[in-house]
Design an enzyme around this catalytic site. Structure first.
Site, PDB file in Angstrom:
ATOM      1  N   TYR A 113      47.983  35.171  36.889  1.00 67.50           N
ATOM      2  CA  TYR A 113      46.797  34.815  37.690  1.00 67.50           C
ATOM      3  C   TYR A 113      45.786  34.056  36.822  1.00 67.50           C
ATOM      4  O   TYR A 113      45.277  32.997  37.215  1.00 67.50           O
ATOM      5  CB  TYR A 113      46.170  36.087  38.264  1.00 67.50           C
ATOM      6  CG  TYR A 113      44.798  35.894  38.854  1.00 67.50           C
ATOM      7  CD1 TYR A 113      44.636  35.425  40.158  1.00 67.50           C
ATOM      8  CD2 TYR A 113      43.631  36.187  38.122  1.00 67.50           C
ATOM      9  CE1 TYR A 113      43.357  35.243  40.713  1.00 67.50           C
ATOM     10  CE2 TYR A 113      42.366  36.015  38.668  1.00 67.50           C
ATOM     11  CZ  TYR A 113      42.236  35.547  39.959  1.00 67.50           C
ATOM     12  OH  TYR A 113      40.974  35.375  40.503  1.00 67.50           O
TER      13      TYR A 113
ATOM     14  N   GLU B 232      38.716  36.072  34.498  1.00 62.41           N
ATOM     15  CA  GLU B 232      40.064  36.414  33.990  1.00 62.41           C
ATOM     16  C   GLU B 232      40.574  35.325  33.052  1.00 62.41           C
ATOM     17  O   GLU B 232      41.470  35.554  32.245  1.00 62.41           O
ATOM     18  CB  GLU B 232      41.050  36.561  35.157  1.00 62.41           C
ATOM     19  CG  GLU B 232      41.190  37.953  35.711  1.00 62.41           C
ATOM     20  CD  GLU B 232      41.911  38.931  34.769  1.00 62.41           C
ATOM     21  OE1 GLU B 232      43.046  38.644  34.358  1.00 62.41           O
ATOM     22  OE2 GLU B 232      41.325  39.971  34.465  1.00 62.41           O
TER      23      GLU B 232
ATOM     24  N   SER C 109      37.528  32.022  37.516  1.00 62.28           N
ATOM     25  CA  SER C 109      37.422  33.469  37.293  1.00 62.28           C
ATOM     26  C   SER C 109      37.224  33.819  35.827  1.00 62.28           C
ATOM     27  O   SER C 109      37.786  33.175  34.929  1.00 62.28           O
ATOM     28  CB  SER C 109      38.718  34.129  37.784  1.00 62.28           C
ATOM     29  OG  SER C 109      38.811  35.444  37.287  1.00 62.28           O
TER      30      SER C 109
HETATM   31  P1  NAP Z   1      40.420  37.911  48.563  1.00 63.80           P
HETATM   32  O1  NAP Z   1      39.552  38.850  49.335  1.00 63.80           O
HETATM   33  O2  NAP Z   1      41.703  38.392  47.982  1.00 63.80           O
HETATM   34  O3  NAP Z   1      40.730  36.652  49.510  1.00 63.80           O
HETATM   35  C1  NAP Z   1      41.718  35.708  49.181  1.00 63.80           C
HETATM   36  C2  NAP Z   1      41.810  34.703  50.300  1.00 63.80           C
HETATM   37  O4  NAP Z   1      42.827  33.739  49.963  1.00 63.80           O
HETATM   38  C3  NAP Z   1      42.198  35.291  51.654  1.00 63.80           C
HETATM   39  O5  NAP Z   1      41.372  34.739  52.650  1.00 63.80           O
HETATM   40  C4  NAP Z   1      43.637  34.819  51.843  1.00 63.80           C
HETATM   41  O6  NAP Z   1      43.992  34.597  53.187  1.00 63.80           O
HETATM   42  C5  NAP Z   1      43.564  33.463  51.128  1.00 63.80           C
HETATM   43  N1  NAP Z   1      44.890  32.927  50.830  1.00 63.80           N
HETATM   44  C6  NAP Z   1      45.932  33.564  50.225  1.00 63.80           C
HETATM   45  N2  NAP Z   1      47.010  32.750  50.193  1.00 63.80           N
HETATM   46  C7  NAP Z   1      46.637  31.584  50.804  1.00 63.80           C
HETATM   47  C8  NAP Z   1      47.310  30.381  51.091  1.00 63.80           C
HETATM   48  N3  NAP Z   1      48.600  30.190  50.755  1.00 63.80           N
HETATM   49  N4  NAP Z   1      46.648  29.400  51.722  1.00 63.80           N
HETATM   50  C9  NAP Z   1      45.338  29.581  52.084  1.00 63.80           C
HETATM   51  N5  NAP Z   1      44.647  30.698  51.849  1.00 63.80           N
HETATM   52  C10 NAP Z   1      45.287  31.706  51.204  1.00 63.80           C
HETATM   53  O7  NAP Z   1      39.580  37.265  47.354  1.00 63.80           O
HETATM   54  P2  NAP Z   1      37.990  37.257  47.087  1.00 63.80           P
HETATM   55  O8  NAP Z   1      37.642  38.477  46.323  1.00 63.80           O
HETATM   56  O9  NAP Z   1      37.288  36.924  48.323  1.00 63.80           O
HETATM   57  O10 NAP Z   1      37.888  36.051  46.058  1.00 63.80           O
HETATM   58  C11 NAP Z   1      37.695  34.713  46.495  1.00 63.80           C
HETATM   59  C12 NAP Z   1      38.138  33.753  45.403  1.00 63.80           C
HETATM   60  O11 NAP Z   1      37.384  33.985  44.230  1.00 63.80           O
HETATM   61  C13 NAP Z   1      39.606  33.905  44.991  1.00 63.80           C
HETATM   62  O12 NAP Z   1      40.057  32.616  44.649  1.00 63.80           O
HETATM   63  C14 NAP Z   1      39.543  34.775  43.740  1.00 63.80           C
HETATM   64  O13 NAP Z   1      40.650  34.535  42.930  1.00 63.80           O
HETATM   65  C15 NAP Z   1      38.251  34.277  43.132  1.00 63.80           C
HETATM   66  N6  NAP Z   1      37.531  35.231  42.291  1.00 63.80           N
HETATM   67  C16 NAP Z   1      37.211  36.470  42.798  1.00 63.80           C
HETATM   68  C17 NAP Z   1      36.467  37.352  42.019  1.00 63.80           C
HETATM   69  C18 NAP Z   1      36.094  38.712  42.544  1.00 63.80           C
HETATM   70  O14 NAP Z   1      35.694  39.560  41.733  1.00 63.80           O
HETATM   71  N7  NAP Z   1      36.143  38.952  43.847  1.00 63.80           N
HETATM   72  C19 NAP Z   1      36.050  36.962  40.729  1.00 63.80           C
HETATM   73  C20 NAP Z   1      36.376  35.694  40.270  1.00 63.80           C
HETATM   74  C21 NAP Z   1      37.095  34.823  41.060  1.00 63.80           C
HETATM   75  P3  NAP Z   1      44.977  35.565  54.049  1.00 63.80           P
HETATM   76  O15 NAP Z   1      44.071  36.472  54.806  1.00 63.80           O
HETATM   77  O16 NAP Z   1      45.694  34.602  54.930  1.00 63.80           O
HETATM   78  O17 NAP Z   1      45.863  36.285  53.069  1.00 63.80           O
HETATM   79  O1  G4F Z   2      39.686  45.748  40.221  1.00 63.80           O
HETATM   80  P1  G4F Z   2      40.744  45.097  39.414  1.00 63.80           P
HETATM   81  O2  G4F Z   2      42.105  45.045  40.008  1.00 63.80           O
HETATM   82  O3  G4F Z   2      40.159  43.663  39.055  1.00 63.80           O
HETATM   83  P2  G4F Z   2      40.515  42.566  37.935  1.00 63.80           P
HETATM   84  O4  G4F Z   2      41.897  42.694  37.436  1.00 63.80           O
HETATM   85  O5  G4F Z   2      39.432  42.620  36.923  1.00 63.80           O
HETATM   86  O6  G4F Z   2      40.449  41.214  38.775  1.00 63.80           O
HETATM   87  C1  G4F Z   2      39.394  40.976  39.713  1.00 63.80           C
HETATM   88  O7  G4F Z   2      38.333  40.324  39.052  1.00 63.80           O
HETATM   89  C2  G4F Z   2      38.670  39.016  38.536  1.00 63.80           C
HETATM   90  C3  G4F Z   2      37.404  38.469  37.846  1.00 63.80           C
HETATM   91  O8  G4F Z   2      37.342  38.981  36.547  1.00 63.80           O
HETATM   92  C4  G4F Z   2      39.098  38.139  39.686  1.00 63.80           C
HETATM   93  F1  G4F Z   2      39.345  36.885  39.243  1.00 63.80           F
HETATM   94  C5  G4F Z   2      40.326  38.741  40.351  1.00 63.80           C
HETATM   95  O9  G4F Z   2      40.695  37.931  41.471  1.00 63.80           O
HETATM   96  C6  G4F Z   2      39.979  40.139  40.850  1.00 63.80           C
HETATM   97  O10 G4F Z   2      39.017  40.015  41.875  1.00 63.80           O
HETATM   98  O11 G4F Z   2      40.878  45.827  37.992  1.00 63.80           O
HETATM   99  C7  G4F Z   2      39.784  46.036  37.131  1.00 63.80           C
HETATM  100  C8  G4F Z   2      40.195  46.925  35.952  1.00 63.80           C
HETATM  101  C9  G4F Z   2      41.458  46.460  35.234  1.00 63.80           C
HETATM  102  O12 G4F Z   2      41.222  46.496  33.859  1.00 63.80           O
HETATM  103  C10 G4F Z   2      42.512  47.482  35.606  1.00 63.80           C
HETATM  104  O13 G4F Z   2      43.501  47.719  34.611  1.00 63.80           O
HETATM  105  O14 G4F Z   2      40.491  48.220  36.464  1.00 63.80           O
HETATM  106  C11 G4F Z   2      41.628  48.707  35.798  1.00 63.80           C
HETATM  107  N1  G4F Z   2      42.284  49.745  36.623  1.00 63.80           N
HETATM  108  C12 G4F Z   2      42.488  51.039  36.246  1.00 63.80           C
HETATM  109  N2  G4F Z   2      43.152  51.705  37.211  1.00 63.80           N
HETATM  110  C13 G4F Z   2      42.790  49.579  37.856  1.00 63.80           C
HETATM  111  C14 G4F Z   2      43.338  50.819  38.227  1.00 63.80           C
HETATM  112  N3  G4F Z   2      42.828  48.506  38.667  1.00 63.80           N
HETATM  113  C15 G4F Z   2      43.413  48.651  39.907  1.00 63.80           C
HETATM  114  N4  G4F Z   2      43.425  47.577  40.734  1.00 63.80           N
HETATM  115  N5  G4F Z   2      43.989  49.847  40.294  1.00 63.80           N
HETATM  116  C16 G4F Z   2      43.984  50.957  39.491  1.00 63.80           C
HETATM  117  O15 G4F Z   2      44.499  52.007  39.864  1.00 63.80           O
END
Ligand code: NAP
Ligand code: G4F
Length: 341
Positions: A158, A136, A134
């Site tokens: 995280y 992050e 990520s």
């Molecule tokens: P998400 O919608 O939150 O999905 C997370 C998944 O992890 C769910 O299927 C959840 O299953 C599973 N999980 C949680 N705890 C687990 C456990 N103990 N054992 C097995 N599975 C488990 O996340 P996403 O947005 O699809 O992201 C996919 C991956 O990419 C994550 O690793 C996230 O950190 C990473 N990532 C996401 C972004 C983004 O912007 N979306 C960016 C960078 C990296 P349950 O349904 O059972 O809870």
């Molecule tokens: O949507 P967010 O919660 O995403 P964040 O923290 O960037 O993380 C997501 O992206 C990562 C990749 O860079 C992934 F690895 C991670 O798993 C996840 O998918 O927040 C985005 C921004 C933050 O700066 C937060 O402070 O939005 C700001 N924010 C402002 N108000 C808020 C809010 N975020 C959330 N969730 N809720 C609010 O009310």
């Protein structure tokens, strides 16, 4: 014979798009699902009837070995994680176990099942491994935009857990010659995004207000800037990374930054509303340590993988607002298991 993929995190946003993409490529797709009566598994099954489910949990080493033995995958995509950053302060140990140690357990399951040992040289016939790293991990950024050589300064438990998984994936590649890669993905969103993340919170909030189901939307830091793309584009990059001749890590993003304020303005405009009348700033939603800005330099992926994002920020926000207006107008509940478009 069809290639076989095992996806952890199958019930999540990316798991669903990746499964669709791999099925369309002719793969046999297996999803690792946890829990006894996990409602998100039935939601996933409604959308992805062709995905086969194997039970397992990233907290349980034996279950991962059994899953790899049963599925005999050609490719493993490790998407499972505690992925909501604020939750990682509330449950830091659980985040370390699932998001960090889970990577170790999955790599060990592959290593043990495929008999890989130190000094192995041939990668042919190996299980290929993708780790969902990520942006992050960059945290308090040392340069902008961020590329594959930019240093890490994670700002949340995280981000720290992801950095552990990232370095471990590199280490297994270097120690055992495993075909193991990390995609350093910047924020990617869609109508299937969890309602806790800011994009979906805002598009749902705008849709609720438009339909008279809410009168305000409470948000934290509006000044944070992110590089937001469409999840459907990003899962193509995951697949491309595992098709490359050599295992390497890649940054995936659009190269464009927008603030949360820009996001709010775009979403409320798409819903035909003036955001300033409805958005309430709430200090309790600020994080103990914020990541102020993230912006990708995706040049390596473009040059080496031929990957390009196809959906602009404005189109992404409009797509999400439209989808949420439709969902809520039809009486759908975003927190219920039938809500995925
Ligand atoms: P998400 O919608 O939150 O999905 C997370 C998944 O992890 C769910 O299927 C959840 O299953 C599973 N999980 C949680 N705890 C687990 C456990 N103990 N054992 C097995 N599975 C488990 O996340 P996403 O947005 O699809 O992201 C996919 C991956 O990419 C994550 O690793 C996230 O950190 C990473 N990532 C996401 C972004 C983004 O912007 N979306 C960016 C960078 C990296 P349950 O349904 O059972 O809870
Ligand atoms: O949507 P967010 O919660 O995403 P964040 O923290 O960037 O993380 C997501 O992206 C990562 C990749 O860079 C992934 F690895 C991670 O798993 C996840 O998918 O927040 C985005 C921004 C933050 O700066 C937060 O402070 O939005 C700001 N924010 C402002 N108000 C808020 C809010 N975020 C959330 N969730 N809720 C609010 O009310």
């Amino acid at each position: 014979m069809a290639r076989r993929a095992l996806i952890t995190g199958i019930t999540g946003q990316d798991g669903s798009y990746l499964a669709e993409h791999l099925l369309a490529q002719g793969y046999e797709v297996w999803g690792l699902a946890r829990g006894q009566a996990n409602p998100r598994v039935s939601r996933m099954r409604k959308l992805l009837a062709d995905v086969q489910v194997v039970r397992g949990d990233l907290l349980d080493q034996g279950s991962l070995i059994s899953a790899v033995e049963r599925v005999q995958p050609d490719e493993v995509y490790n998407l499972g994680a505690i992925s909501f950053v604020p939750m990682s302060w509330e449950q830091a140990e659980l985040t370390a176990e699932v998001t960090g140690m889970g990577v170790l357990r999955m790599l060990e399951a592959i290593r043990v099942c495929s008999g890989v040992s130190r000094g192995s040289s041939s990668r042919s016939g190996q299980i290929r491994f993708y780790q969902a790293s990520s942006s992050e991990m960059f945290g308090q950024v040392t340069e902008t935009p961020q590329n594959e050589r930019t240093g890490f300064h994670p700002r949340s438990p995280y981000g720290v857990a992801k950095a552990y998984g990232h370095f471990l994936t590199q280490n297994y590649r270097e120690s055992y010659g495993m075909y193991a890669v990390s995609g350093i993905l910047f924020n990617h969103e869609s109508p299937r995004r969890g309602a806790e993340f800011v994009t979906r919170k805002v598009t749902l909030g705008a849709a609720r207000i438009k339909l008279g189901l809410a009168t305000e939307l409470r948000l934290g830091n509006l000044e944070a800037r992110r590089d937001w793309g469409f999840a459907g584009d990003y899962v193509r990059a995951m697949h491309l990374m595992l098709q490359a001749a050599a295992p390497e890590d890649y940054v995936i993003g659009t190269g464009r930054m927008k603030s949360v304020r820009d996001l709010v303005e775009a979403a409320f405009t798409a819903a035909g509303l003036d955001w300033e009348q409805y958005v309430v700033l709430d200090q309790t939603l600020h994080r103990p340590a914020e990541v102020d800005l993230l912006c990708a330099d995706p040049k390596k992926a473009r040059v080496q993988l031929g990957w390009e994002p196809t959906v602009s920020f404005d189109d992404l926000v409009a797509m999400m607002v439209e989808s949420d207006l439709r969902l809520l107008s039809n009486g759908g509940d975003p927190d219920q298991d039938s809500s995925w478009p």
